[in-house]
Each structure stands twice: as structure tokens, then as C-alpha cells.
Write a protein that holds these residues in place. Structure first.
Motif: not given
Ligand code: IPE
Ligand code: IPE
Ligand code: MG
Length: 249
Positions: A36-38, A43-44, A92-93, A216-217
Motif C-alpha cells: 500500500h505504501k509503495s 498514484v503520483r 504537489t496538487l 508497478d503501474f
């Protein structure tokens, strides 16, 4: 790959079922929470990738109604991760002109999450770039039922409810009332199911499934999905010939 994407044929709205964090961690001999952390980096990446392309809406399925049934420790860790991620990413947003919003049962979230989310939504409210929509404590059936219940309540309160409820009327009671339906839905991790995501809204979405596990996305996977989307003929029940008739015929 990015150069091959037709800028004139982009979806306005991409929705993603971000799946596979647990399996990704397990493959590495780690705890599920490490997955989950990775996942935050993915998402970024998709947020940035979608914003760069000029996509208007990106909806990310982050926590389903059914996910409350996971072990309490995992649920707690996910909620904490949500708080820390919102805290660290709001800058960042803002920098990227991204507007944050949520769909789902907001009141079911821990107070701390609600507070962080509200602050981030307030801060990004005026942004005019990508709309990033987090689906939290969300499920399609929950959304449909709360729409029906809201209409019933209004009818009871003698509000004028039409005899025949049509699509345009009904969609105003959905969480996504101000959001166009997604043209493209992506699910990672090889699972071929919808898992109670946007049931109404994906009636005519193009579906893209990939074996890539969510942590990995990367942007290239988003481009891959877009290229697949652009090869498809969206017929909406019509024939191919009808679509190819020139305007005016
Ligand atoms: C998706 O990854 C994240 C959430 C549902 C919160 P999973 O945690 O479902 O990962 P897998 O499917 O067990 O690999
Ligand atoms: C769907 O993933 C929900 C999210 C991605 C938030 P799950 O991992 O919970 O879905 P199922 O249980 O395998 O269908
Ligand atoms: Mg899963």
C-alpha cells in the motif's frame, strides 16, 4: 509511446481500480502494508501523467465499502496512509493545479481522515486543471441506494418528484453528479471484475485490464491503456456503418 497518443481522441474521464498491492508485497516477501505504501508512487505517476495529457477527470478506487471487512490492522494502516499521503501531497496538487474531491460515504471515514481531506479539498478548490476524485468507502450499490433513499426522502417531504424518473433526473442524486461518465476504466493485477465500482457510470465505458500490479503501474502503462482505448470503435448500439457515414448523410 506518449507521442503515439492522439490528443484529439482522449477520454475526458479515466477511472482506475488500483489493485494488487498485497500480492506485490507478498512477492517481495513483505507485509501487505508495504504494498500500500509503495502504491503512493503509482498514484503520483498517473496523476501527473493524466494532468500532463490534459485529462479532465481521474477517479481512483482507493477503498471500497467491502474493504472495511479486512483485518482491522490493515484498515487502520490504510486510513493512516491516507492521512499522511494527503498531508504530504497537497503541495504537489497545488503546484500542478489539481483539484481534489471524493466520492463515497465520507462520514464513514475516521475523523482525522475527514479533516485532512476537507483541508486539501478546500485548498485545491479553485484549481482548474485535473480533477482528482478519490473513491473512499465507496461502492456502486451504496451510491445507487443512497440516491434512491434521497429521492424517497424528498418525495416524503412533498418535494416535486416527477412521475417518471429519467436518467437526467436520477444522475443528479449520484455522487458523480458533476462528473461525466468515464470513457475508460482500467483495472490492474489481472482481476477481471468490477468489484462494485461505478456501476451506473461505466454502462458504456471501455474496459482495460492489465496484469501489472498497481505498485508497478507507471505512466507508460497509462499510455498503453490510452492507445488501446483509441483503437476501439465506440458504437453505443449503432452499427459501424452508421458511425462512418459522413456528417449530413
Ligand atoms: C488494492 O490492493 C488496494 C486496496 C483494495 C485498498 P489489494 O490490497 O487489494 O491487493 P491484493 O489484491 O490483495 O493483491
Ligand atoms: C477493489 O479491490 C477495491 C479497490 C481497489 C479499492 P479489492 O481487492 O478489494 O477487490 P476484490 O475483493 O478482489 O474484488
Ligand atoms: Mg485486491
Amino acid at each position: 509511446m506518449k507521442e503515439n497518443i492522439d490528443k484529439a481522441n482522449l477520454p475526458q474521464h479515466i477511472a482506475i481500480i488500483m489493485d494488487g498491492n498485497g500480492r506485490w508485497a507478498k512477492q517481495k516477501g513483505s507485509m501487505r502494508i508495504f504494498g500500500h505504501k509503495s502504491a503512493v508512487q503509482s498514484v503520483r505517476e498517473v496523476t501527473e501523467g493524466a494532468a500532463e495529457l490534459g485529462i479532465n477527470y481521474l477517479t481512483l478506487y482507493a477503498f471500497s465499502t467491502e474493504n472495511w471487512n479486512r483485518p482491522a490492522l490493515e484498515v487502520e494502516a490504510l486510513m493512516q496512509l491516507l492521512v499522511s499521503t494527503i498531508k504530504s501531497e497537497t503541495k504537489t496538487l497545488l503546484k500542478n493545479n489539481v483539484r481534489l474531491s471524493t466520492i463515497g460515504d465520507f462520514n464513514a471515514l475516521p475523523k482525522k481522515c475527514q479533516k485532512e481531506l476537507k483541508e486539501a479539498m478546500d485548498l485545491t478548490r479553485e484549481n482548474t486543471g485535473l480533477n482528482l476524485v478519490l473513491a473512499l468507502s465507496y461502492s456502486g450499490k451504496w451510491e445507487l441506494l443512497q440516491a434512491v433513499n434521497a429521492i424517497v426522502q424528498e418525495a416524503k417531504n412533498n418535494k416535486d418528484i416527477p412521475e417518471n424518473i429519467d436518467e437526467d433526473f436520477f444522475r443528479n442524486y449520484l455522487e458523480t453528479r458533476n462528473i461525466p461518465d468515464p470513457e475508460l476504466l482500467i483495472r490492474t493485477s489481472g482481476e477481471m471484475r468490477i468489484s462494485n465500482f461505478l456501476l451506473w457510470q461505466i454502462a458504456y465505458s471501455e474496459l482495460f485490464f492489465t496484469d501489472v500490479l498497481w505498485p508497478d503501474f507507471r505512466k507508460q502503462h497509462l499510455y498503453e491503456a490510452l492507445l488501446s482505448y483509441q483503437k476501439r470503435e465506440r458504437r453505443f448500439g449503432k452499427t459501424s456503418e452508421q458511425l462512418n457515414e459522413s456528417v449530413g448523410n
